[in-house]
Design a protein around this motif. Structure first.
Motif, mmCIF file in Angstrom:
data_model
loop_
_atom_site.group_PDB
_atom_site.id
_atom_site.type_symbol
_atom_site.label_atom_id
_atom_site.label_comp_id
_atom_site.label_asym_id
_atom_site.label_seq_id
_atom_site.Cartn_x
_atom_site.Cartn_y
_atom_site.Cartn_z
ATOM 1 N N GLU A 60 0.831 -1.213 0.000
ATOM 2 C CA GLU A 60 0.000 0.000 0.000
ATOM 3 C C GLU A 60 0.863 1.260 0.000
ATOM 4 O OE1 GLU A 60 -2.911 2.389 3.101
ATOM 5 O OE2 GLU A 60 -2.785 0.212 3.268
ATOM 6 N N MET A 61 1.962 1.198 0.687
ATOM 7 C CA MET A 61 2.859 2.348 0.792
ATOM 8 C C MET A 61 3.554 2.653 -0.530
ATOM 9 S SD MET A 61 5.696 2.732 3.766
ATOM 10 C CE MET A 61 7.040 3.900 3.623
ATOM 11 N N PRO A 374 2.064 10.671 3.568
ATOM 12 C CA PRO A 374 2.646 11.425 2.458
ATOM 13 C C PRO A 374 3.525 10.570 1.559
ATOM 14 C CG PRO A 374 3.627 12.074 4.566
ATOM 15 C CD PRO A 374 2.446 11.221 4.881
ATOM 16 N N PHE A 375 4.203 9.570 2.139
ATOM 17 C CA PHE A 375 5.016 8.673 1.321
ATOM 18 C C PHE A 375 4.121 7.888 0.359
ATOM 19 C CE2 PHE A 375 9.142 6.386 0.986
ATOM 20 C CZ PHE A 375 8.755 5.389 0.126
ATOM 21 N N ALA A 376 3.061 7.274 0.879
ATOM 22 C CA ALA A 376 2.193 6.437 0.051
ATOM 23 C C ALA A 376 1.547 7.238 -1.072
ATOM 24 C CB ALA A 376 1.127 5.774 0.920
ATOM 25 N N LEU A 377 1.072 8.431 -0.758
ATOM 26 C CA LEU A 377 0.395 9.243 -1.766
ATOM 27 C C LEU A 377 1.374 9.784 -2.799
ATOM 28 C CD1 LEU A 377 -2.169 11.013 0.562
ATOM 29 C CD2 LEU A 377 -2.737 9.519 -1.365
ATOM 30 N N THR A 378 2.572 10.156 -2.368
ATOM 31 C CA THR A 378 3.566 10.632 -3.323
ATOM 32 C C THR A 378 3.997 9.499 -4.249
ATOM 33 O OG1 THR A 378 4.347 12.260 -1.704
ATOM 34 C CG2 THR A 378 5.771 11.826 -3.584
ATOM 35 N N ALA A 379 4.253 8.318 -3.672
ATOM 36 C CA ALA A 379 4.645 7.175 -4.494
ATOM 37 C C ALA A 379 3.560 6.829 -5.518
ATOM 38 C CB ALA A 379 4.944 5.973 -3.601
ATOM 39 N N THR A 471 -4.574 11.341 9.599
ATOM 40 C CA THR A 471 -4.775 10.799 8.262
ATOM 41 C C THR A 471 -5.063 11.941 7.299
ATOM 42 O OG1 THR A 471 -7.120 10.451 8.740
ATOM 43 C CG2 THR A 471 -5.658 8.554 9.017
ATOM 44 N N PRO A 472 -4.815 11.743 6.018
ATOM 45 C CA PRO A 472 -5.145 12.784 5.038
ATOM 46 C C PRO A 472 -6.655 12.979 4.943
ATOM 47 C CG PRO A 472 -3.649 11.149 4.126
ATOM 48 C CD PRO A 472 -4.159 10.586 5.409
ATOM 49 N N ARG A 473 -7.048 14.164 4.522
ATOM 50 C CA ARG A 473 -8.464 14.448 4.281
ATOM 51 C C ARG A 473 -8.604 15.212 2.978
ATOM 52 N NH1 ARG A 473 -9.690 19.782 6.476
ATOM 53 N NH2 ARG A 473 -7.830 20.635 7.495
ATOM 54 N N GLU A 474 -9.793 15.135 2.412
ATOM 55 C CA GLU A 474 -10.068 15.796 1.143
ATOM 56 C C GLU A 474 -10.656 17.180 1.377
ATOM 57 O OE1 GLU A 474 -9.122 14.470 -1.800
ATOM 58 O OE2 GLU A 474 -8.270 12.880 -0.554
#
Length: 503
Positions: A60-61, A374-379, A471-474
């Protein structure tokens, strides 16, 4: 606070976002291996002892490369201890982290785990207490097809096909006096060069990383790189860089600007490498392998080491990462991407438990730390061509770096899909309006604005009891008008703005 401005144009290309930038690191340290990725008998472990929950989180990451087995650990490691029947493997003292190493998990287990996780292995050889012959033996065992003693030994151990490891580190932090087998730049450079030559005789397809400085603050920094590369330049493909940022002193303004230091570090290392290349009349440009980086509360380490004797897999530097730390990690990823033309590999240290994005409890669950996101979303979204961005906006004072920009950004354009990802960090304590000019990429529409903000509770952490606290939010989807829009970046936040072609 006045608006910041950012123009994105596909003409200003930096380079391709190499997937190897999204690497991680597994060292025999603390509970990274034992109790982290590997825990036989755990309710969620498979038949080989690999924790499936950690495997799922690794995928997932978006981890692309994993460096193994160290780190400081490798400088006293005998790779032969970790192959063959587990019951026959010796127990050893690990001098690096003052622990007992059981060797229940070794090269063969790691390679099987890496294949299961879908990651590329990056192996380090011991140039601390060993040297060229042992490195060549390890390479032969791992990569030679068969018909020799060591390649046939691998086959006997169950791996009929060669592992085909392409990335190899020539030791670890050999400039550091803490390192077992610490050497001068000349001593290491000569050893690394002879090892590199011999390894490429065995397998010319491999890429090699020479040890650069273990951090920018070392008294030998830059001089170390210059001397080492005079020995090794024609034989290696990367020079390594390591850095950690410690929030322990409470200087929040400076720690949020840590990427300023990483940016300077990369620039100085590449300048030194290019100087040596020019001196040696080399046309080829070396790249940087930033194979250790993270936020690390380093002041806690010595107490962890001092309070116990020789034990197996103790809990060691299991930092609880805050919302602020997640913003810093997101900004460090922006910096690595901004240097995509020269940074070819990067490994966040480490993967599980030890200063890690993934935490576990022995016999219990695994959960995502704040820095995981931030790592998972950037990747996931930094795919394609990195575009140079020159944001215009306010600055703020820091004790460590002087006045620094409040806004840090990078953009990545996926030419295959036409999509654009803009990564932006607001280091400041107030919301920041950002005017975006995307007229150089006509026909886009906003798809999403994802944020991870530390403004309301910078010390918030994710725990076993509350694993979703950070956690991230929209936020509101950006609306382009004539290729322009204004978005609000929350106070002290990491942001991902995504744009896609209009259907």
């Amino acid at each position: 606070m006045p608006n910041a401005q950012l123009t994105v144009d596909p003409a200003f290309r930096v380079g391709e976002a190499d997937r190897r930038i999204f690497g991680s690191f597994v060292e025999h340290m603390g509970r990274c291996v034992y109790g982290g990725i590997y825990e036989p008998g755990h309710p969620n472990a498979d038949s080989r002892g690999y924790r499936r929950d950690v495997l799922d989180l690794t995928r997932e990451m978006g981890v692309s490369v994993v460096r193994y087995p160290g780190g400081n650990f490798v400088s006293g490691y005998r790779w032969e201890d970790g192959v063959g029947p587990v019951g026959d493997r010796p127990r050893r003292l690990d001098l690096a982290w003052k622990t007992i190493e059981t060797n229940a998990f070794g090269l063969d287990e790691f390679m099987t785990w890496a294949a299961e996780a879908g990651v590329e292995p990056m192996m380090a050889v011991n140039l601390g207490t060993r040297g060229m012959p042992e490195a060549c033996d390890l390479l032969e065992y791992a990569n030679h097809p068969g018909g020799t003693q060591l390649s046939d030994l691998r086959r006997k151990h169950g791996a009929e096909q060669p592992y085909g490891v392409r990335l190899w580190c020539l030791g670890n932090e050999m400039d550091g006096p803490w390192q077992v087998g610490h050497k001068t730049a000349d001593e290491y450079g000569r050893l690394a060069a002879e090892t590199a030559r011999a390894m490429k005789m065995i397998d010319p397809s491999i890429s090699l990383v020479a040890c650069g400085s273990s951090n920018r603050g070392m008294p030998t920094f830059a001089g170390w790189e210059a001397t080492v590369l005079e020995h090794t330049y024609e034989h290696v493909d990367y020079i390594s860089a390591h850095t950690y940022y410690d929030p322990s002193d409470g200087d929040r303004a400076s720690i949020l600007a840590s990427a300023v230091d990483m940016d300077a570090f990369i620039t100085e290392v590449t300048a030194t490498a290019d100087h040596v290349g020019a001196k040696l009349r080399q046309k080829r440009k070396l790249k940087v392998s930033f194979d250790e980086w993270n936020v690390w509360y380093q002041s806690r380490l010595q107490a962890d080491l001092d309070r116990r004797g020789w034990v197996e897999a103790p809990a060691l530097i299991e930092d609880d990462y805050t919302a602020d730390d997640a913003v810093v990690v997101g900004d460090l990823l922006i910096t690595l991407l901004r240097h995509a033309d020269r940074v070819g590999v990067a490994c966040q240290a480490q993967l599980a438990n030890v200063i890690a994005p993934i935490r576990t409890r022995n016999g219990g669950p695994a959960w995502r730390q704040s820095i995981f996101h931030p790592f998972a979303l950037t990747a996931r979204h930094a795919r394609g061509t990195v575009l140079r961005t020159e944001p215009v906006g306010p600055t703020y004072p820091t004790e460590r770096y002087g006045d620094v920009p409040v806004l840090d950004t990078v953009a990545v354009h996926d030419e295959e899909t036409g999509g654009l990802a803009v990564f932006a960090v607001n280091r400041g304590p107030d919301a920041l309006p950002l005017d975006l000019d995307l007229r150089g990429l006509p026909g886009l529409r906003g798809e999403a604005h994802t944020t991870l903000s530390a403004g309301d509770d910078p010390a918030a952490t994710n725990t076993e009891a509350d694993p979703e606290r950070v956690t991230p939010r929209e936020l509101t989807t950006p609306t382009l008008d004539g290729g322009r829009c204004t978005v609000a970046l929350p106070a002290t936040s990491w942001n991902l703005l995504r744009f896609v072609p209009q259907s």
